[in-house]
Design a protein around this motif. Structure first.
Motif, PDB file in Angstrom:
ATOM      1  N   LEU A   1       0.850  -1.180   0.000  1.00 19.39           N
ATOM      2  CA  LEU A   1       0.000   0.000   0.000  1.00 19.39           C
ATOM      3  C   LEU A   1       0.895   1.241   0.000  1.00 19.39           C
ATOM      4  CD1 LEU A   1      -3.012   0.740   0.265  1.00 19.39           C
ATOM      5  CD2 LEU A   1      -2.649   0.839   2.716  1.00 19.39           C
ATOM      6  N   THR A   2       0.579   2.191  -0.858  1.00 18.17           N
ATOM      7  CA  THR A   2       1.313   3.452  -0.904  1.00 18.17           C
ATOM      8  C   THR A   2       0.451   4.532  -0.294  1.00 18.17           C
ATOM      9  OG1 THR A   2       2.446   2.767  -2.926  1.00 18.17           O
ATOM     10  CG2 THR A   2       2.475   5.109  -2.402  1.00 18.17           C
ATOM     11  N   ILE A   3       1.002   5.189   0.714  1.00 13.93           N
ATOM     12  CA  ILE A   3       0.297   6.285   1.378  1.00 13.93           C
ATOM     13  C   ILE A   3       0.964   7.584   0.962  1.00 13.93           C
ATOM     14  CG2 ILE A   3      -0.195   7.372   3.594  1.00 13.93           C
ATOM     15  CD1 ILE A   3      -0.491   4.654   4.801  1.00 13.93           C
ATOM     16  N   GLU A   4       0.139   8.532   0.605  1.00 11.86           N
ATOM     17  CA  GLU A   4       0.631   9.836   0.199  1.00 11.86           C
ATOM     18  C   GLU A   4      -0.063  10.878   1.061  1.00 11.86           C
ATOM     19  OE1 GLU A   4       1.563  10.328  -4.153  1.00 11.86           O
ATOM     20  OE2 GLU A   4      -0.218  11.574  -3.896  1.00 11.86           O
ATOM     21  N   PHE A   5       0.711  11.797   1.622  1.00  9.08           N
ATOM     22  CA  PHE A   5       0.116  12.800   2.498  1.00  9.08           C
ATOM     23  C   PHE A   5       0.886  14.111   2.415  1.00  9.08           C
ATOM     24  CE2 PHE A   5       3.273  10.516   4.881  1.00  9.08           C
ATOM     25  CZ  PHE A   5       3.935  11.481   5.630  1.00  9.08           C
ATOM     26  N   LYS A   6       0.179  15.188   2.771  1.00 16.35           N
ATOM     27  CA  LYS A   6       0.788  16.514   2.814  1.00 16.35           C
ATOM     28  C   LYS A   6       0.962  16.892   4.278  1.00 16.35           C
ATOM     29  CE  LYS A   6       0.268  21.099   0.769  1.00 16.35           C
ATOM     30  NZ  LYS A   6      -0.612  21.921  -0.076  1.00 16.35           N
ATOM     31  N   ASP A   7       2.201  17.063   4.692  1.00 16.71           N
ATOM     32  CA  ASP A   7       2.513  17.420   6.072  1.00 16.71           C
ATOM     33  C   ASP A   7       1.936  18.799   6.400  1.00 16.71           C
ATOM     34  OD1 ASP A   7       4.178  16.966   8.583  1.00 16.71           O
ATOM     35  OD2 ASP A   7       4.920  18.915   7.881  1.00 16.71           O
ATOM     36  N   GLU A   8       1.240  18.893   7.528  1.00  9.83           N
ATOM     37  CA  GLU A   8       0.586  20.150   7.903  1.00  9.83           C
ATOM     38  C   GLU A   8       1.575  21.265   8.216  1.00  9.83           C
ATOM     39  OE1 GLU A   8      -1.982  19.153  11.151  1.00  9.83           O
ATOM     40  OE2 GLU A   8      -3.428  18.156   9.844  1.00  9.83           O
ATOM     41  N   THR A   9       2.723  20.915   8.778  1.00  8.03           N
ATOM     42  CA  THR A   9       3.699  21.925   9.157  1.00  8.03           C
ATOM     43  C   THR A   9       4.535  22.390   7.964  1.00  8.03           C
ATOM     44  OG1 THR A   9       3.859  20.888  11.332  1.00  8.03           O
ATOM     45  CG2 THR A   9       5.600  22.439  10.737  1.00  8.03           C
ATOM     46  N   GLN A  10       5.104  21.437   7.241  1.00  9.16           N
ATOM     47  CA  GLN A  10       6.001  21.772   6.137  1.00  9.16           C
ATOM     48  C   GLN A  10       5.292  22.025   4.816  1.00  9.16           C
ATOM     49  OE1 GLN A  10       9.118  18.883   5.736  1.00  9.16           O
ATOM     50  NE2 GLN A  10       9.445  18.763   7.929  1.00  9.16           N
ATOM     51  N   GLN A  11       4.032  21.578   4.708  1.00 15.61           N
ATOM     52  CA  GLN A  11       3.257  21.698   3.463  1.00 15.61           C
ATOM     53  C   GLN A  11       3.918  20.914   2.331  1.00 15.61           C
ATOM     54  OE1 GLN A  11       0.132  23.354   3.302  1.00 15.61           O
ATOM     55  NE2 GLN A  11       0.514  23.153   5.481  1.00 15.61           N
ATOM     56  N   ARG A  12       4.655  19.893   2.677  1.00 10.18           N
ATOM     57  CA  ARG A  12       5.368  19.076   1.696  1.00 10.18           C
ATOM     58  C   ARG A  12       4.645  17.748   1.520  1.00 10.18           C
ATOM     59  NH1 ARG A  12      11.642  17.042   2.266  1.00 10.18           N
ATOM     60  NH2 ARG A  12      11.537  15.636   0.490  1.00 10.18           N
ATOM     61  N   ILE A  13       4.636  17.246   0.291  1.00 13.01           N
ATOM     62  CA  ILE A  13       4.015  15.955  -0.008  1.00 13.01           C
ATOM     63  C   ILE A  13       5.023  14.841   0.281  1.00 13.01           C
ATOM     64  CG2 ILE A  13       3.018  14.494  -1.828  1.00 13.01           C
ATOM     65  CD1 ILE A  13       1.215  16.817  -1.435  1.00 13.01           C
ATOM     66  N   TYR A  14       4.584  13.837   1.014  1.00  7.47           N
ATOM     67  CA  TYR A  14       5.410  12.660   1.296  1.00  7.47           C
ATOM     68  C   TYR A  14       4.696  11.427   0.772  1.00  7.47           C
ATOM     69  CZ  TYR A  14       8.285  15.457   4.434  1.00  7.47           C
ATOM     70  OH  TYR A  14       9.120  16.399   4.954  1.00  7.47           O
ATOM     71  N   ARG A  15       5.454  10.409   0.466  1.00 13.24           N
ATOM     72  CA  ARG A  15       4.923   9.161  -0.068  1.00 13.24           C
ATOM     73  C   ARG A  15       5.650   8.006   0.628  1.00 13.24           C
ATOM     74  NH1 ARG A  15       2.681   8.144  -5.430  1.00 13.24           N
ATOM     75  NH2 ARG A  15       3.196   6.050  -6.041  1.00 13.24           N
ATOM     76  N   ARG A  16       4.890   7.075   1.148  1.00  9.74           N
ATOM     77  CA  ARG A  16       5.461   5.927   1.862  1.00  9.74           C
ATOM     78  C   ARG A  16       4.833   4.637   1.341  1.00  9.74           C
ATOM     79  NH1 ARG A  16       8.422   9.527   3.173  1.00  9.74           N
ATOM     80  NH2 ARG A  16       8.716  10.367   5.258  1.00  9.74           N
ATOM     81  N   GLN A  17       5.658   3.591   1.232  1.00  4.87           N
ATOM     82  CA  GLN A  17       5.136   2.273   0.859  1.00  4.87           C
ATOM     83  C   GLN A  17       5.115   1.395   2.097  1.00  4.87           C
ATOM     84  OE1 GLN A  17       7.221   0.675  -2.571  1.00  4.87           O
ATOM     85  NE2 GLN A  17       5.494   1.377  -3.805  1.00  4.87           N
TER      86      GLN A  17
END
Length: 136
Positions: free
Chosen positions: A66-82
């Protein structure tokens, strides 16, 4: 095309350079917004291609990762994790299976409206509206 990835990377770099120039200042927030917009547009375009290729709707989906993609609330950066997690989806909802912190099997289910309606029909709709009347 011998190496599609290299061509894709080149085209993406050109597109990102062009689009990021539209912002007055390149900040984490503007980059996060640009990243989010690119992913949204890419997903929409790929969905059109998938629909043309598939021809018929799919009624069951599954995956072992499963790949999770989220936008960090503090940094406003998109991260992606498998994540090593089983994914099952059908008209009843979505089920995620993995392991808890102790290595024991764990799962979580997200029921669809269809599944919730089936459960309500089988069990009744609360104590005020039971499925059958026990007073008769």
């Amino acid at each position: 095309m011998k190496d599609p990835y290299t061509e894709i990377e080149y085209q993406c770099a050109s597109m990102i350079d062009y689009l990021s120039a539209l912002y007055e200042e390149e900040t984490l927030e503007s980059l996060g917004n640009l990243h989010e917009a690119i992913l949204k547009a890419l997903t929409a375009q790929m969905e059109l291609r998938y629909q043309k290729a598939a021809g018929q709707p799919v009624d069951h989906l599954s995956a072992k990762t499963l790949t999770i993609e989220f936008k960090d609330e503090t940094q406003q950066r998109i991260y992606r994790r498998q994540l090593p997690m089983d994914y099952e989806e059908n008209n009843n909802g979505i089920e995620l299976k993995g392991e808890d912190i102790h290595g024991k099997p764990a799962s979580i289910a997200f029921l669809s409206n269809t599944a919730a309606d089936k459960i309500m029909a089988l069990t009744g709709i609360g104590w005020e509206n039971p499925r059958c009347n026990h007073d008769d």
